[in-house]
Design a protein around this motif. Structure first.
Motif, PDB file in Angstrom:
ATOM      1  N   GLY A   1       0.902  -1.149   0.089  1.00  0.00           N
ATOM      2  CA  GLY A   1       0.026  -0.075   0.081  1.00  0.00           C
ATOM      3  C   GLY A   1       1.032   1.448   0.040  1.00  0.00           C
ATOM      4  O   GLY A   1       0.690   2.183   0.739  1.00  0.00           O
ATOM      5  N   GLY A   2       1.941   1.414  -0.723  1.00  0.00           N
ATOM      6  CA  GLY A   2       3.010   2.197  -0.631  1.00  0.00           C
ATOM      7  C   GLY A   2       2.908   3.343  -1.896  1.00  0.00           C
ATOM      8  O   GLY A   2       3.965   4.251  -1.738  1.00  0.00           O
ATOM      9  N   SER A   3       1.715   3.408  -2.437  1.00  0.00           N
ATOM     10  CA  SER A   3       1.938   4.465  -3.439  1.00  0.00           C
ATOM     11  C   SER A   3       1.442   5.781  -3.187  1.00  0.00           C
ATOM     12  O   SER A   3       1.530   6.652  -3.871  1.00  0.00           O
ATOM     13  CB  SER A   3       1.125   3.816  -4.669  1.00  0.00           C
ATOM     14  N   LYS A   4       0.460   5.631  -2.113  1.00  0.00           N
ATOM     15  CA  LYS A   4      -0.251   6.868  -1.537  1.00  0.00           C
ATOM     16  C   LYS A   4      -0.210   6.913   0.060  1.00  0.00           C
ATOM     17  O   LYS A   4       0.169   5.904   0.643  1.00  0.00           O
ATOM     18  CB  LYS A   4      -1.791   6.806  -1.931  1.00  0.00           C
TER      19      LYS A   4
ATOM     20  N   ALA B   1       1.290  -1.564  -4.868  1.00  0.00           N
ATOM     21  CA  ALA B   1      -0.125  -1.145  -5.017  1.00  0.00           C
ATOM     22  C   ALA B   1      -0.695  -1.491  -6.173  1.00  0.00           C
ATOM     23  O   ALA B   1       0.006  -2.248  -6.904  1.00  0.00           O
ATOM     24  CB  ALA B   1      -0.046   0.387  -4.800  1.00  0.00           C
ATOM     25  N   ARG B   2      -1.933  -1.326  -6.379  1.00  0.00           N
ATOM     26  CA  ARG B   2      -2.745  -1.841  -7.498  1.00  0.00           C
ATOM     27  C   ARG B   2      -2.574  -0.914  -8.751  1.00  0.00           C
ATOM     28  O   ARG B   2      -2.301  -1.332  -9.863  1.00  0.00           O
ATOM     29  CB  ARG B   2      -4.182  -1.884  -7.352  1.00  0.00           C
TER      30      ARG B   2
ATOM     31  N   LEU C   1      -3.479  -6.791  -3.380  1.00  0.00           N
ATOM     32  CA  LEU C   1      -3.271  -7.698  -2.130  1.00  0.00           C
ATOM     33  C   LEU C   1      -4.642  -8.383  -1.615  1.00  0.00           C
ATOM     34  O   LEU C   1      -4.370  -8.523  -0.445  1.00  0.00           O
ATOM     35  CB  LEU C   1      -2.348  -6.753  -1.065  1.00  0.00           C
TER      36      LEU C   1
ATOM     37  N   ASN D   1       0.710  -2.678   5.170  1.00  0.00           N
ATOM     38  CA  ASN D   1      -0.355  -1.758   4.905  1.00  0.00           C
ATOM     39  C   ASN D   1      -1.200  -2.015   3.689  1.00  0.00           C
ATOM     40  O   ASN D   1      -0.639  -2.608   2.657  1.00  0.00           O
ATOM     41  CB  ASN D   1       0.343  -0.277   4.968  1.00  0.00           C
TER      42      ASN D   1
ATOM     43  N   GLY E   1      -5.306  -0.833   1.814  1.00  0.00           N
ATOM     44  CA  GLY E   1      -6.605   0.026   1.971  1.00  0.00           C
ATOM     45  C   GLY E   1      -7.535  -0.599   3.038  1.00  0.00           C
ATOM     46  O   GLY E   1      -7.348  -1.703   3.454  1.00  0.00           O
ATOM     47  N   GLY E   2      -8.535   0.326   3.655  1.00  0.00           N
ATOM     48  CA  GLY E   2      -9.170   0.017   4.654  1.00  0.00           C
ATOM     49  C   GLY E   2     -10.190  -0.871   4.309  1.00  0.00           C
ATOM     50  O   GLY E   2     -10.714  -0.775   3.057  1.00  0.00           O
TER      51      GLY E   2
ATOM     52  N   THR F   1      -2.210  -0.026  11.513  1.00  0.00           N
ATOM     53  CA  THR F   1      -3.557  -0.320  11.976  1.00  0.00           C
ATOM     54  C   THR F   1      -4.472   0.546  11.918  1.00  0.00           C
ATOM     55  O   THR F   1      -4.698   1.396  10.929  1.00  0.00           O
ATOM     56  CB  THR F   1      -3.771  -1.528  13.134  1.00  0.00           C
ATOM     57  N   SER F   2      -5.270   0.892  12.826  1.00  0.00           N
ATOM     58  CA  SER F   2      -5.971   1.850  13.222  1.00  0.00           C
ATOM     59  C   SER F   2      -6.297   2.257  14.690  1.00  0.00           C
ATOM     60  O   SER F   2      -6.362   1.288  15.365  1.00  0.00           O
ATOM     61  CB  SER F   2      -7.340   1.825  12.423  1.00  0.00           C
TER      62      SER F   2
ATOM     63  N   PRO G   1      -2.921   5.011  13.511  1.00  0.00           N
ATOM     64  CA  PRO G   1      -3.083   6.369  12.839  1.00  0.00           C
ATOM     65  C   PRO G   1      -4.405   6.907  13.422  1.00  0.00           C
ATOM     66  O   PRO G   1      -5.362   5.973  13.597  1.00  0.00           O
ATOM     67  CB  PRO G   1      -3.149   6.265  11.448  1.00  0.00           C
TER      68      PRO G   1
ATOM     69  N   ASP H   1      -5.569  10.695   1.108  1.00  0.00           N
ATOM     70  CA  ASP H   1      -6.903  10.690  -0.114  1.00  0.00           C
ATOM     71  C   ASP H   1      -8.008   9.871   0.556  1.00  0.00           C
ATOM     72  O   ASP H   1      -9.167  10.292   0.457  1.00  0.00           O
ATOM     73  CB  ASP H   1      -6.229   9.783  -1.286  1.00  0.00           C
ATOM     74  N   ARG H   2      -7.788   8.690   1.346  1.00  0.00           N
ATOM     75  CA  ARG H   2      -8.608   7.944   1.965  1.00  0.00           C
ATOM     76  C   ARG H   2      -9.741   8.875   2.896  1.00  0.00           C
ATOM     77  O   ARG H   2     -10.710   8.771   2.761  1.00  0.00           O
ATOM     78  CB  ARG H   2      -8.141   6.897   2.417  1.00  0.00           C
ATOM     79  N   MET H   3      -8.851   9.457   3.647  1.00  0.00           N
ATOM     80  CA  MET H   3      -9.567  10.437   4.750  1.00  0.00           C
ATOM     81  C   MET H   3     -10.383  11.500   4.226  1.00  0.00           C
ATOM     82  O   MET H   3     -11.553  11.596   4.576  1.00  0.00           O
ATOM     83  CB  MET H   3      -8.462  11.145   5.810  1.00  0.00           C
TER      84      MET H   3
HETATM   85  N1  LIG Z   1      -5.713   8.096   7.029  1.00  0.00           N
HETATM   86  C1  LIG Z   1      -6.196   7.851   8.191  1.00  0.00           C
HETATM   87  O1  LIG Z   1      -6.496   9.038   8.638  1.00  0.00           O
HETATM   88  C2  LIG Z   1      -6.284   6.567   8.639  1.00  0.00           C
HETATM   89  C3  LIG Z   1      -6.753   6.495  10.155  1.00  0.00           C
HETATM   90  C4  LIG Z   1      -6.789   5.198  10.698  1.00  0.00           C
HETATM   91  C5  LIG Z   1      -6.512   4.006   9.757  1.00  0.00           C
HETATM   92  N2  LIG Z   1      -6.200   4.082   8.282  1.00  0.00           N
HETATM   93  C6  LIG Z   1      -5.814   2.894   7.714  1.00  0.00           C
HETATM   94  O2  LIG Z   1      -4.592   3.009   7.263  1.00  0.00           O
HETATM   95  C7  LIG Z   1      -4.416   2.464   5.986  1.00  0.00           C
HETATM   96  C8  LIG Z   1      -3.799   3.358   4.948  1.00  0.00           C
HETATM   97  O3  LIG Z   1      -4.607   4.340   4.825  1.00  0.00           O
HETATM   98  P1  LIG Z   1      -4.490   5.687   3.927  1.00  0.00           P
HETATM   99  O4  LIG Z   1      -5.154   6.658   4.398  1.00  0.00           O
HETATM  100  O5  LIG Z   1      -3.077   5.876   3.527  1.00  0.00           O
HETATM  101  O6  LIG Z   1      -5.190   5.133   2.561  1.00  0.00           O
HETATM  102  P2  LIG Z   1      -4.738   5.829   0.786  1.00  0.00           P
HETATM  103  O7  LIG Z   1      -4.316   7.048   0.860  1.00  0.00           O
HETATM  104  O8  LIG Z   1      -6.144   5.305   0.393  1.00  0.00           O
HETATM  105  O9  LIG Z   1      -3.654   4.624   0.666  1.00  0.00           O
HETATM  106  C9  LIG Z   1      -3.887   3.343   0.292  1.00  0.00           C
HETATM  107  C10 LIG Z   1      -2.721   2.746  -0.409  1.00  0.00           C
HETATM  108  O10 LIG Z   1      -2.892   1.150  -0.362  1.00  0.00           O
HETATM  109  C11 LIG Z   1      -3.187   0.744  -1.612  1.00  0.00           C
HETATM  110  N3  LIG Z   1      -4.175  -0.351  -1.766  1.00  0.00           N
HETATM  111  C12 LIG Z   1      -5.370  -0.315  -1.361  1.00  0.00           C
HETATM  112  N4  LIG Z   1      -5.926  -1.458  -1.734  1.00  0.00           N
HETATM  113  C13 LIG Z   1      -4.933  -2.202  -1.874  1.00  0.00           C
HETATM  114  C14 LIG Z   1      -4.922  -3.643  -2.595  1.00  0.00           C
HETATM  115  N5  LIG Z   1      -5.832  -4.399  -2.492  1.00  0.00           N
HETATM  116  N6  LIG Z   1      -3.744  -4.098  -2.950  1.00  0.00           N
HETATM  117  C15 LIG Z   1      -2.627  -3.440  -2.906  1.00  0.00           C
HETATM  118  N7  LIG Z   1      -2.581  -1.949  -2.747  1.00  0.00           N
HETATM  119  C16 LIG Z   1      -3.997  -1.624  -2.225  1.00  0.00           C
HETATM  120  C17 LIG Z   1      -3.416   1.951  -2.404  1.00  0.00           C
HETATM  121  O11 LIG Z   1      -3.030   2.056  -3.723  1.00  0.00           O
HETATM  122  P3  LIG Z   1      -4.129   1.271  -4.870  1.00  0.00           P
HETATM  123  O12 LIG Z   1      -5.468   1.981  -4.612  1.00  0.00           O
HETATM  124  O13 LIG Z   1      -3.542   1.851  -6.166  1.00  0.00           O
HETATM  125  O14 LIG Z   1      -3.977  -0.103  -4.688  1.00  0.00           O
HETATM  126  C18 LIG Z   1      -2.582   3.074  -1.831  1.00  0.00           C
HETATM  127  O15 LIG Z   1      -1.101   2.922  -2.297  1.00  0.00           O
HETATM  128  C19 LIG Z   1      -5.853   1.879   5.534  1.00  0.00           C
HETATM  129  O16 LIG Z   1      -6.058   0.494   5.957  1.00  0.00           O
HETATM  130  C20 LIG Z   1      -6.654   2.830   6.204  1.00  0.00           C
HETATM  131  O17 LIG Z   1      -7.795   2.251   6.948  1.00  0.00           O
HETATM  132  C21 LIG Z   1      -5.981   5.340   7.982  1.00  0.00           C
END
Ligand SMILES: NC(=O)c1ccc[n+]([C@@H]2O[C@H](COP(=O)([O-])OP(=O)(O)OC[C@H]3O[C@@H](n4cnc5c(N)ncnc54)[C@H](OP(=O)(O)O)[C@@H]3O)[C@@H](O)[C@H]2O)c1
Length: 244
Positions: free
Chosen positions: A14-17, A38-39, A60, A86, A88-89, A137-138, A181, A187-189
């Motif tokens: 999950g290292g692209s974003k 990542a995908r 993944l 790491n 996606g959620g 995790t979270s 976190p 982006d997700r948030m």
């Molecule tokens: N940001 C927050 O505040 C926060 C808080 C609590 C928990 N979290 C958790 O932390 C994790 C990362 O969050 P984030 O905010 O960094 O999300 P994000 O900005 O959406 O980044 C997610 C990364 O994971 C990759 N990914 C997603 N699904 C995948 C799959 N099936 N296979 C391979 N790669 C995959 C995405 O690239 P592609 O889509 O191109 O695959 C992207 O590189 C999540 O599990 C989220 O629930 C985040």
């Protein structure tokens, strides 16, 4: 502080974003040879180029994709010294909205994926008497978020794994920790439909976190400076979790 990881190899899934990218960027800047998975190929290639990482296109969410990622990682950088787990959620859901298939999908996505990654790369770490595993995790694992049932339940299970595994591997120079976190601006948030000003007001720091603030914690735990921190789940949340 020199993290002393020059020449170490690292895989960040999950290292692209977002949080994964921020972690990969700091590990790379600190001298590790980093692969990111990542995908979405276009984003992955751009991100990899930006930080001089090796891109590994992978989905993944199922076992075949995880095993393919493991093989590609071995081909590109060998067995990594550092593994940042790491992805996606899972889908939001109340318990009433969860389904048996939904539980299976979320379990594959978060739990089985984690187990496969650790299974693949733990033994080589033990043989080298040096290894770092950090799982993103979270805070929801400690303070359940309504509507995030899959995440609340499965991430707490991952913390149980972290606690248990640390006691088995600590003697062999391997550490395994989780980082939780809080609300970090990725982006997700920003796509979750939350009113971010309201969220910020509920955090003691009165702001959302920056991805690099979580990345710094991950990089420290992956370093030679964190040899005696093992089996922990550490929050990076601006003071959100209190007394937990
Ligand atoms: N940001 C927050 O505040 C926060 C808080 C609590 C928990 N979290 C958790 O932390 C994790 C990362 O969050 P984030 O905010 O960094 O999300 P994000 O900005 O959406 O980044 C997610 C990364 O994971 C990759 N990914 C997603 N699904 C995948 C799959 N099936 N296979 C391979 N790669 C995959 C995405 O690239 P592609 O889509 O191109 O695959 C992207 O590189 C999540 O599990 C989220 O629930 C985040």
């Amino acid at each position: 502080m020199d993290l002393n990881i020059t020449g170490r190899t690292a895989l960040v899934t999950g290292g692209s974003k977002g949080l994964g990218f921020a972690s990969a960027e700091i590990l790379s800047r600190e001298g590790a040879k980093v692969a990111i998975a990542a995908r979405t190929e276009e984003t992955l290639l751009k991100s990899a180029k930006k930080i001089g990482a090796v891109p590994i296109v992978s989905d993944l969410s199922d076992r075949a994709g995880v095993l393919a990622c493991i093989d590609k990682t071995r081909d590109m950088i060998g067995n990594p010294d550092i593994l940042v787990i790491n992805t996606g959620g899972p889908q939001p859901a109340t318990f009433a909205q969860t389904t048996p298939d939904g539980w299976r999908t979320a379990t594959d996505q978060l739990f089985h994926f984690t187990i496969e990654m650790i299974t693949a790369f733990l033994e080589p770490m033990k043989e080298k008497s040096w290894g770092r595993i950090v799982i993103i995790t979270s805070f929801a694992a400690k303070e359940p978020v309504p509507n995030l049932l899959y995440s609340n339940a499965l991430r707490a299970g991952i913390h149980g794994l972290v606690n248990s595994l640390a006691s088995e591997v600590a003697e062999q120079g391997v550490t395994i920790n989780a980082v939780m976190p809080g609300f970090i601006k990725t982006d997700r948030m920003t796509s979750m439909g939350l009113v971010l000003d309201k969220v910020a007001a509920s955090i003691p720091a009165k702001r959302l976190g920056q991805p690099s603030e979580l990345g710094d914690l991950v990089a420290f735990l992956c370093s030679d400076r964190a040899t005696y921190i093992n089996g922990q789940a550490i929050a990076c949340d601006g003071g959100l979790l209190q007394g937990i």
